[in-house]
Write an enzyme that holds these catalytic residues in place. Structure first.
Site, PDB file in Angstrom:
ATOM      1  N   SER A 124       0.584  -1.460   0.258  1.00 37.48           N
ATOM      2  CA  SER A 124      -0.108  -0.330   0.005  1.00 37.48           C
ATOM      3  C   SER A 124       1.103   1.447  -0.096  1.00 37.48           C
ATOM      4  O   SER A 124       2.154   1.324   0.717  1.00 37.48           O
ATOM      5  CB  SER A 124      -0.864   0.148   1.123  1.00 37.48           C
ATOM      6  OG  SER A 124      -1.322   1.542   1.516  1.00 37.48           O
ATOM      7  N   TYR A 148      -2.257  -0.907  10.654  1.00 37.78           N
ATOM      8  CA  TYR A 148      -1.625  -1.270   9.840  1.00 37.78           C
ATOM      9  C   TYR A 148      -1.113  -1.485   8.867  1.00 37.78           C
ATOM     10  O   TYR A 148      -0.522  -2.104   7.862  1.00 37.78           O
ATOM     11  CB  TYR A 148      -3.528  -0.669   9.445  1.00 37.78           C
ATOM     12  CG  TYR A 148      -3.268  -1.128   7.159  1.00 37.78           C
ATOM     13  CD1 TYR A 148      -3.890  -2.108   7.039  1.00 37.78           C
ATOM     14  CD2 TYR A 148      -3.761   0.250   6.734  1.00 37.78           C
ATOM     15  CE1 TYR A 148      -3.855  -2.384   6.475  1.00 37.78           C
ATOM     16  CE2 TYR A 148      -3.324  -0.288   4.829  1.00 37.78           C
ATOM     17  CZ  TYR A 148      -3.281  -1.288   5.040  1.00 37.78           C
ATOM     18  OH  TYR A 148      -3.469  -1.484   3.240  1.00 37.78           O
ATOM     19  N   LYS A 152       2.149  -3.587   6.775  1.00 43.60           N
ATOM     20  CA  LYS A 152       2.359  -3.944   5.226  1.00 43.60           C
ATOM     21  C   LYS A 152       3.723  -3.574   5.739  1.00 43.60           C
ATOM     22  O   LYS A 152       4.320  -4.304   4.096  1.00 43.60           O
ATOM     23  CB  LYS A 152       1.744  -2.830   4.231  1.00 43.60           C
ATOM     24  CG  LYS A 152       0.305  -2.694   4.261  1.00 43.60           C
ATOM     25  CD  LYS A 152      -0.061  -4.138   3.557  1.00 43.60           C
ATOM     26  CE  LYS A 152      -1.425  -4.256   3.186  1.00 43.60           C
ATOM     27  NZ  LYS A 152      -1.889  -5.827   3.025  1.00 43.60           N
ATOM     28  N   PHE A 177      -2.174   2.965  -4.352  1.00 44.37           N
ATOM     29  CA  PHE A 177      -3.108   3.957  -4.166  1.00 44.37           C
ATOM     30  C   PHE A 177      -4.106   4.213  -3.606  1.00 44.37           C
ATOM     31  O   PHE A 177      -4.698   2.868  -2.754  1.00 44.37           O
ATOM     32  CB  PHE A 177      -2.601   5.499  -5.244  1.00 44.37           C
ATOM     33  CG  PHE A 177      -0.954   5.497  -4.999  1.00 44.37           C
ATOM     34  CD1 PHE A 177       0.312   4.671  -4.941  1.00 44.37           C
ATOM     35  CD2 PHE A 177      -0.779   6.580  -4.476  1.00 44.37           C
ATOM     36  CE1 PHE A 177       1.034   4.986  -5.465  1.00 44.37           C
ATOM     37  CE2 PHE A 177       0.564   6.752  -4.097  1.00 44.37           C
ATOM     38  CZ  PHE A 177       1.769   5.789  -4.270  1.00 44.37           C
TER      39      PHE A 177
HETATM   40  C1  WQD Z   1      -9.752  10.113   0.952  1.00 43.88           C
HETATM   41  C2  WQD Z   1      -9.700  10.881   0.508  1.00 43.88           C
HETATM   42  C3  WQD Z   1     -10.389  12.217   3.169  1.00 43.88           C
HETATM   43  C4  WQD Z   1     -13.812  10.024   3.739  1.00 43.88           C
HETATM   44  C5  WQD Z   1      -7.399   5.610   2.687  1.00 43.88           C
HETATM   45  C6  WQD Z   1      -6.492   4.013   3.614  1.00 43.88           C
HETATM   46  C7  WQD Z   1      -5.094   3.589   3.150  1.00 43.88           C
HETATM   47  C8  WQD Z   1      -5.283   2.595   1.155  1.00 43.88           C
HETATM   48  C9  WQD Z   1      -7.171   3.514   1.191  1.00 43.88           C
HETATM   49  C10 WQD Z   1      -5.054   0.528   2.229  1.00 43.88           C
HETATM   50  C11 WQD Z   1      -9.742  12.088   2.344  1.00 43.88           C
HETATM   51  C12 WQD Z   1     -11.668  11.596   2.136  1.00 43.88           C
HETATM   52  C13 WQD Z   1     -12.797  10.280   3.343  1.00 43.88           C
HETATM   53  C14 WQD Z   1     -15.007  10.656   4.288  1.00 43.88           C
HETATM   54  C15 WQD Z   1     -14.123  12.535   3.315  1.00 43.88           C
HETATM   55  N1  WQD Z   1      -6.197   1.230   1.730  1.00 43.88           N
HETATM   56  N2  WQD Z   1     -12.584  11.530   3.070  1.00 43.88           N
HETATM   57  N3  WQD Z   1     -14.742  12.208   3.504  1.00 43.88           N
HETATM   58  O1  WQD Z   1      -7.161   7.673   3.684  1.00 43.88           O
HETATM   59  O2  WQD Z   1      -6.419   8.063   0.863  1.00 43.88           O
HETATM   60  O3  WQD Z   1      -6.676   6.098   2.382  1.00 43.88           O
HETATM   61  O4  WQD Z   1      -7.739   4.400   1.916  1.00 43.88           O
HETATM   62  O5  WQD Z   1      -4.324  -0.038   1.990  1.00 43.88           O
HETATM   63  O6  WQD Z   1      -3.754   3.128   3.961  1.00 43.88           O
HETATM   64  O7  WQD Z   1      -5.719   4.583   4.782  1.00 43.88           O
HETATM   65  O8  WQD Z   1      -8.789   6.785   1.671  1.00 43.88           O
HETATM   66  O9  WQD Z   1     -10.953   6.675   0.875  1.00 43.88           O
HETATM   67  O10 WQD Z   1     -10.421   7.705   3.434  1.00 43.88           O
HETATM   68  O11 WQD Z   1     -10.205   9.122   2.032  1.00 43.88           O
HETATM   69  O12 WQD Z   1     -13.519  13.662   3.164  1.00 43.88           O
HETATM   70  O13 WQD Z   1     -16.341  10.761   4.538  1.00 43.88           O
HETATM   71  O14 WQD Z   1     -11.333  11.450   1.443  1.00 43.88           O
HETATM   72  O15 WQD Z   1     -10.186  12.816   4.076  1.00 43.88           O
HETATM   73  O16 WQD Z   1      -8.908  13.329   1.985  1.00 43.88           O
HETATM   74  P1  WQD Z   1      -7.081   7.055   1.762  1.00 43.88           P
HETATM   75  P2  WQD Z   1     -10.068   7.328   2.063  1.00 43.88           P
END
Ligand code: WQD
Length: 336
Positions: A124, A148, A152, A177
């Site tokens: 990841s 988590y 990884k 990503f």
């Molecule tokens: C994306 C953007 C949030 C929800 C996570 C894990 C990472 C990977 C993928 C596995 C951010 C914003 C989100 C909401 C929002 N997993 N957001 N309102 O955090 O980039 O990655 O998932 O490996 O390890 O951390 O993805 O989809 O949670 O967030 O504004 O209700 O959307 O703040 O900017 P993230 P995400």
């Protein structure tokens, strides 16, 4: 060639199953269904028009996995099985260390015993922690901010140590990503249990009317519109990246570590707008404080994957949204 696909009933696993089958491999799913649904198996069968091979069990059971590897004459393993919720990993770290790290050790021991030394591993972009700059290349320093992410990182190090000790192993580490979207058929997709942690499934549930509004976590980041920027990648592109990684190992025989991303960042508000356009539904949102642990922007330099695997992502954001909406609107209760 038979390929063991651990976590094959999950979101990324089910799409990878289709990409492997499409490329002429015979995937054999191993899943304990702790965070996936048996209903996905019929869907995979409907799409491929072939019986789905699935062994129900846990990668922590080394002797059982060795038996499956031998019985199914497995030529390579794609290892996706694991726990993946960042917040839960902070609350229940031991669960993550046992299932993710323990699971990888157990699987590798089983592979060693069965004489199978080809492994594609699901890592990841979280291993980059808070990167000093974007786009992020593979040589950037690694760090972690939650258990988590730590799992990884440790598994990556474990694989490297194994490969140093035994150069005959062929290992591809794929750093994902932000996987989103769904298969174009609308038959398989992401089916999170409870309140979605991730952006796209949350937006889809707002568009569907299941949730009143999206909370946009932070609008004061140093990004063009102030909201977080991520490298969203269509799950079918990601799935094809696994096939390209596996092929590279089998054909060229050199271990590798690559980013799987598009190289383009999109902000939270851009995703909201694209989803509204794709679905024809409004997506209400409210600004909320930053989510602890979030970074401003994160997107890949995907050039090494193109160079080593001949792979690049091709499906744009509007297709990610359209496919996600097709899945969500056709299956409002997921696989249930
Ligand atoms: C994306 C953007 C949030 C929800 C996570 C894990 C990472 C990977 C993928 C596995 C951010 C914003 C989100 C909401 C929002 N997993 N957001 N309102 O955090 O980039 O990655 O998932 O490996 O390890 O951390 O993805 O989809 O949670 O967030 O504004 O209700 O959307 O703040 O900017 P993230 P995400």
């Amino acid at each position: 060639m038979n390929i063991l696909l651990t976590g094959g009933a999950g979101y990324i696993g089910s799409h990878t199953y289709l990409a492997l089958a499409e490329a002429g491999y015979t995937p054999v799913i191993v899943d304990n269904f702790s965070n996936s649904h048996r209903g996905v198996l019929q869907r995979l069968q409907a799409i491929t028009e072939r019986p789905v091979l699935c062994e129900e069990g846990d990668v922590l059971d080394t002797a059982w996995v060795e038996g499956v590897l031998r019985k199914r004459r497995i030529g390579g393993v794609v290892h996706l099985a694991g726990d993946k919720a960042v917040g839960e990993s902070v609350a229940k770290p031991l669960k993550y260390y046992r299932n993710n790290i323990g699971g990888a050790v157990s699987l590798l021991e089983a592979m060693q015993a069965a004489g199978c030394e080809v492994m594609v591993f699901s890592s990841s972009a979280t291993v980059y922690g808070d990167p000093a700059s974007v786009p992020i290349a593979e040589h950037f320093p690694r760090s972690h901010t939650n258990p988590y992410g730590h799992t990884k990182l440790v598994i990556e190090d474990m694989l490297a140590a194994l490969n140093t000790a035994q150069p005959s192993w062929k290992i591809a580490v794929l750093r994902y990503f932000n996987p989103v979207g769904a298969h174009a058929s609308g038959l398989i997709g992401e089916d999170p249990s409870g309140i979605p942690n991730n952006l796209m499934p949350f937006i889809a549930q707002v568009a569907l009317g299941k949730r009143a509004h999206l909370q946009v976590f932070g609008n004061d980041y140093a990004t063009p519109d102030g909201t977080g920027v991520r490298d969203f990648i269509h799950v079918s592109d990601l799935a094809e990246g696994h096939v390209a990684g596996l092929k590279a190992l089998l054909e060229r025989g050199e271990s590798l570590t690559v980013n799987l991303g598009t190289g383009r960042g999109h902000s939270v508000l851009e995703v909201v707008k694209a989803f509204e356009a794709a679905s024809g539904r409004p997506v209400a949102y409210q600004f909320a404080p930053r989510r602890p642990g979030d970074i401003a922007q994160c997107y890949a330099d995907p050039s090494l994957a193109e160079q080593l695997l001949g792979w690049r992502a091709s499906r744009p954001l509007d297709q990610m949204c359209a496919d996600s909406w097709r899945w969500q609107s056709k299956n409002p209760d997921g696989y249930r």
